[in-house]
Design a protein around this motif. Structure first.
Motif, PDB file in Angstrom:
ATOM      1  N   PRO A 126      36.106   6.491  62.494  1.00  0.00           N
ATOM      2  CA  PRO A 126      35.398   7.778  62.477  1.00  0.00           C
ATOM      3  C   PRO A 126      35.480   8.444  61.097  1.00  0.00           C
ATOM      4  O   PRO A 126      36.488   8.313  60.409  1.00  0.00           O
ATOM      5  CB  PRO A 126      36.188   8.587  63.518  1.00  0.00           C
ATOM      6  CG  PRO A 126      37.555   7.982  63.494  1.00  0.00           C
ATOM      7  CD  PRO A 126      37.382   6.531  63.215  1.00  0.00           C
ATOM      8  N   ALA A 127      34.410   9.109  60.733  1.00  0.00           N
ATOM      9  CA  ALA A 127      34.305   9.815  59.449  1.00  0.00           C
ATOM     10  C   ALA A 127      34.581   8.876  58.277  1.00  0.00           C
ATOM     11  O   ALA A 127      35.258   9.245  57.311  1.00  0.00           O
ATOM     12  CB  ALA A 127      35.268  11.008  59.420  1.00  0.00           C
ATOM     13  N   ASN A 128      34.075   7.622  58.371  1.00  0.00           N
ATOM     14  CA  ASN A 128      34.220   6.619  57.308  1.00  0.00           C
ATOM     15  C   ASN A 128      35.680   6.297  56.989  1.00  0.00           C
ATOM     16  O   ASN A 128      35.989   5.802  55.899  1.00  0.00           O
ATOM     17  CB  ASN A 128      33.517   7.092  56.022  1.00  0.00           C
ATOM     18  CG  ASN A 128      32.024   7.215  56.193  1.00  0.00           C
ATOM     19  OD1 ASN A 128      31.393   6.360  56.799  1.00  0.00           O
ATOM     20  ND2 ASN A 128      31.456   8.295  55.679  1.00  0.00           N
ATOM     21  N   SER A 129      36.580   6.538  57.924  1.00  0.00           N
ATOM     22  CA  SER A 129      38.001   6.290  57.643  1.00  0.00           C
ATOM     23  C   SER A 129      38.337   4.803  57.628  1.00  0.00           C
ATOM     24  O   SER A 129      39.360   4.411  57.064  1.00  0.00           O
ATOM     25  CB  SER A 129      38.864   7.002  58.687  1.00  0.00           C
ATOM     26  OG  SER A 129      38.582   6.513  59.989  1.00  0.00           O
ATOM     27  N   THR A 130      37.535   3.961  58.255  1.00  0.00           N
ATOM     28  CA  THR A 130      37.805   2.517  58.270  1.00  0.00           C
ATOM     29  C   THR A 130      36.700   1.717  57.588  1.00  0.00           C
ATOM     30  O   THR A 130      36.629   0.509  57.768  1.00  0.00           O
ATOM     31  CB  THR A 130      37.958   2.022  59.721  1.00  0.00           C
ATOM     32  OG1 THR A 130      36.733   2.267  60.431  1.00  0.00           O
ATOM     33  CG2 THR A 130      39.096   2.716  60.440  1.00  0.00           C
ATOM     34  N   VAL A 131      35.866   2.386  56.819  1.00  0.00           N
ATOM     35  CA  VAL A 131      34.756   1.682  56.193  1.00  0.00           C
ATOM     36  C   VAL A 131      35.282   0.722  55.127  1.00  0.00           C
ATOM     37  O   VAL A 131      36.233   1.028  54.405  1.00  0.00           O
ATOM     38  CB  VAL A 131      33.755   2.694  55.585  1.00  0.00           C
ATOM     39  CG1 VAL A 131      34.362   3.430  54.411  1.00  0.00           C
ATOM     40  CG2 VAL A 131      32.480   1.996  55.171  1.00  0.00           C
TER      41      VAL A 131
END
Length: 344
Positions: free
Chosen positions: A279-284
């Motif tokens: 979520p919210a690019n935390s694991t991108v």
């Protein structure tokens, strides 16, 4: 030299003079022992053989690696949505936009963090499991299968299984509550502060089997007499592992480290199934960011620039690793002896 008459009146055949040089056997042609062989020299023949066997691989690399990379470099210089001609030349603007984008920088940071955590966790854990499974214990073959089973599972299957296990009120939460640790439960894949560490735990479960199998294969090459000599000298188990096993496993560990690093840079499928980069690019990761920009937003020129940056980062790390780490194995490898030429 003339024929001399004998006492019987016959003429004796002429004798060869004592000082005449011995006659040479007649040559059997160009392929005879003394014949002159026309054709390639040994060095040229060796080069031709190398070119014959290497040329197909080089051709495949040129078609499927070099050509797509050059094409991506070309696309990255344009603002292009994947349709129509390339007519909006922007130069290096796509690269500047990517390097200035905080999401892309977070993706690069996540990839490097995954590399560091994978090596820091899987290396000691894999070594301990491999040393345990290398001993004569009951059920050793079964334990090896259990450890290696997650690696042979398809990423899609493993990802879906863990999504079901980690969902709120899923099996993982119920297990924690069953042992009195209900306060530990989290939104494992929905909390930005927890999601990346949850993904790393799943990656460790998925790829630990590869490390264990490689280390077990390396342990089979350690001579038994070395262990026996160490035991006769009174070495403890820890001294044997630290002074003998781990140094002799060095080439295997370094090779596994290279595979782990490249796999972490290319990581896409497991993270995509678990979180999709959120979520919210935390694991991108870089691969997920590339796909999002290209297929979802239609920014194929910009996505090509990201792909070129990902290729450049991977290439630099691979060259550095080969130069600084794997070169030790090449230096320690025994070199073949040159055969002395036998004088004819």
């Amino acid at each position: 030299m003339t024929a001399r008459p004998t006492s019987t009146g016959t003429t004796a055949p002429p004798r060869p003079a004592d000082d005449a040089p011995p006659s040479r056997p007649a040559s059997s042609g160009p392929s005879g022992p003394r014949g002159t062989r026309r054709g390639l020299s040994p060095a040229a023949r060796k080069r031709a053989e190398i070119a014959f066997f290497v040329a197909p691989a080089l051709a495949l690399m040129a078609v499927f690696i070099a050509l797509p990379v050059l094409q991506a470099v070309r696309y990255s210089l344009y603002r292009w949505n994947g349709l129509g001609p390339l007519d909006d030349f922007v130069g290096l603007e796509n690269y500047a936009t990517a390097l200035d984008n905080p999401v892309f920088r977070d993706a690069v940071s996540n990839n490097f963090l995954i590399i560091a955590v994978s090596i820091a966790v899987q290396l000691p854990l894999g070594l301990l499991v491999a040393l345990l499974l290398n001993r004569e214990i009951r059920g050793r073959s079964f334990l090896r299968v259990v450890i290696f089973m997650p690696y042979v599972l398809a990423e899609v299957v493993a990802g879906v299984i863990w999504v079901l296990l980690l969902q709120p009120r899923g099996l993982v939460d119920e297990l924690f509550e069953a042992v009195g640790l209900g306060g530990v439960t989290q939104l494992w894949l929905g909390d930005p502060d927890v999601a990346l560490w949850t993904v790393m735990a799943v990656l460790t479960w998925k790829y630990l089997g590869l490390a264990v199998i490689l280390f077990l294969a390396g342990l089979q090459g350690v001579p038994e007499d070395v262990y026996e000599a160490a035991q006769l000298d009174g070495a403890s188990w820890w001294q044997v592992q630290r002074r003998i096993t781990i140094p002799l496993l060095g080439p295997t560990i370094r090779t596994w480290g290279f595979l782990s690093m490249i796999g972490s840079l290319q990581l896409f499928d497991m993270v995509w199934i678990l979180t999709g980069g959120g979520p919210a690019n935390s694991t991108v990761t870089m691969a997920i960011y590339l796909i999002n920009q290209g297929t979802d937003r239609g920014l194929y020129g910009y996505a090509s620039a990201v792909a070129v940056l990902l290729f450049g980062i991977s290439l630099v790390l691979a060259v550095l690793y080969n130069t600084l780490v794997l070169s030790k194995d090449r230096d320690d490898a025994p070199r073949p002896r040159r055969q002395k030429k036998v004088a004819r």
